[in-house]
Design an enzyme around this catalytic site. Structure first.
Site, PDB file in Angstrom:
ATOM      1  CB  CYS A 136      -1.366  -0.104   1.147  1.00  0.00           C
ATOM      2  SG  CYS A 136      -2.193   1.133   1.297  1.00  0.00           S
ATOM      3  CB  CYS A 137       3.609   2.000   2.458  1.00  0.00           C
ATOM      4  SG  CYS A 137       3.198   2.341   4.291  1.00  0.00           S
ATOM      5  CB  CYS A 221      -2.211   6.250   6.286  1.00  0.00           C
ATOM      6  SG  CYS A 221      -1.699   7.336   4.710  1.00  0.00           S
ATOM      7  CB  CYS A 224      -1.463   2.686   9.041  1.00  0.00           C
ATOM      8  SG  CYS A 224      -1.888   1.342   7.547  1.00  0.00           S
ATOM      9  CB  CYS A 247       5.602   5.049   3.974  1.00  0.00           C
ATOM     10  SG  CYS A 247       7.204   5.874   4.198  1.00  0.00           S
TER      11      CYS A 247
END
Length: 266
Positions: A136-137, A221, A224, A247
Site C-alpha cells: 500500500c505504501c 494515514c 495505519c 513507509c
C-alpha cells in the site's frame, strides 16, 4: 616556398555526465562543514546559495511538520513542498495542511497522488493496507514520490533522531539510496529534541495538528495510525501490529535501486 596546410581543430567529444549527483563523501563533507552551525543558518546557505542544487521539502503536514516548514518559509516561502496525498489521510491532516500553507505563505505546494490506473489494478477496494501495508505504501507513497523527485537534486525532510530506534544517530546530510541518482537528503532537525520542537512551537505561536492532543504524536494515514500510550516512542502508533516502522520513502542504509519507473510486483 609552399604554404603549410591549415591546422584543423579537432572537435572534442561531448560527454554526458551519468554519475550520481552526490556521493557519500559529499555528505560527509557537508556534515563536517555545518557541524555546530545553527539550523537556520544552515538552511539559509543550502537554499539561497543553491548548495544542494534543485531541492524540495518532503512534508507529511504531520505532528511536528510546522517547525521545519516555518524554518524553510523564513528563508524562501517559494521552496517547493511535496505532499503525498495517499487518499487515506485523516481529514484533520488535510485541513491542517491548508492552514499551514496559508499561515506560512508557502507558494509552491505540490500535491502528489497515486496513479488511478495502478490503484484500480492493485488496490481496487482500497483495503490493501489491511493485509499488505508495504504494498500500500509503495503504491500511494514510494512510487509517486520517486516520480516527483526525478526533477530534483535533493530533498529536505522533517525526520528527527529521537523519534524511534531506526532514526537514532540520524545525520544532517546523507545520500538517498532509494535509486542510483545520488540525490542528497537533508535532515535539518536530525539532532533536535522534543523539548526544542515544543519551544519552537511556543516561541513562534505555530498552530498544532489537532490530533496531537488526542494522543497521536506521529500521524500518517488514518487506517495505519494508532494512539500512543505514555512512555512509548512517538512512532509506535504507526502500523501497530506489523513488523514495520517506515513507509519506504525513508529507509536508512537501503542500497536497493528504486528508479522513477519502479513498479513493484505484488
Amino acid at each position: 616556398m609552399a604554404e603549410s596546410a591549415p591546422q584543423i581543430e579537432t572537435r572534442k567529444i561531448d560527454r554526458i555526465a551519468t554519475g550520481p549527483r552526490f556521493r557519500d563523501a559529499d555528505a560527509i563533507r557537508l556534515n563536517n562543514l555545518f557541524r555546530g552551525t545553527d539550523t537556520r543558518d544552515m538552511l539559509r546557505t543550502v537554499i539561497r546559495d543553491g548548495l544542494a542544487g534543485d531541492l524540495a521539502v518532503v512534508s507529511s503536514f504531520g505532528a511536528e511538520s510546522a517547525v521545519l516548514l516555518h524554518l524553510v518559509a523564513q528563508v524562501d516561502p517559494a521552496t517547493p513542498v511535496l505532499f503525498l496525498d495517499t487518499q487515506k489521510h485523516f481529514p484533520e491532516t488535510l485541513a491542517y495542511r491548508d492552514e499551514l500553507v496559508a499561515r506560512l505563505g508557502l507558494s509552491d505546494v505540490r500535491v502528489l497522488v497515486p496513479d488511478a490506473a495502478v490503484l484500480e489494478k492493485k488496490d481496487e477496494n482500497g483495503l490493501r493496507w489491511s493485509w499488505d501495508p508495504d504494498g500500500c505504501c509503495d503504491i500511494r507513497k514510494v512510487v509517486p514520490l520517486a516520480k516527483a523527485m526525478a526533477a530534483f537534486d535533493a530533498s529536505i525532510t522533517g525526520r528527527k533522531g529521537f523519534q524511534s530506534a531506526t532514526r537514532a544517530g540520524l545525520p544532517r546530510f546523507e545520500i538517498d539510496h532509494s535509486d542510483s541518482e545520488g540525490r542528497l537528503k537533508i535532515n535539518p532537525l536530525a539532532s533536535w529534541s522534543h523539548d526544542e520542537l515544543e519551544a519552537w512551537f511556543e516561541t513562534h505561536d505555530l498552530p498544532r495538528h489537532p490530533l496531537v492532543e488526542r494522543g497521536y504524536p506521529s500521524i500518517g494515514c488514518a487506517p495505519c495510525t494508532s494512539k500512543v500510550a505514555p512512555g512509548e516512542d512517538a512512532r509506535s502508533g504507526r502500523w501497530k501490529g506489523w513488523d514495520k516502522s517506515e513507509c519506504g520513502i525513508h529507509v536508512p542504509g537501503q542500497p536497493d535501486e528504486l528508479p522513477p519507473v519502479y513498479d513493484p510486483a505484488f
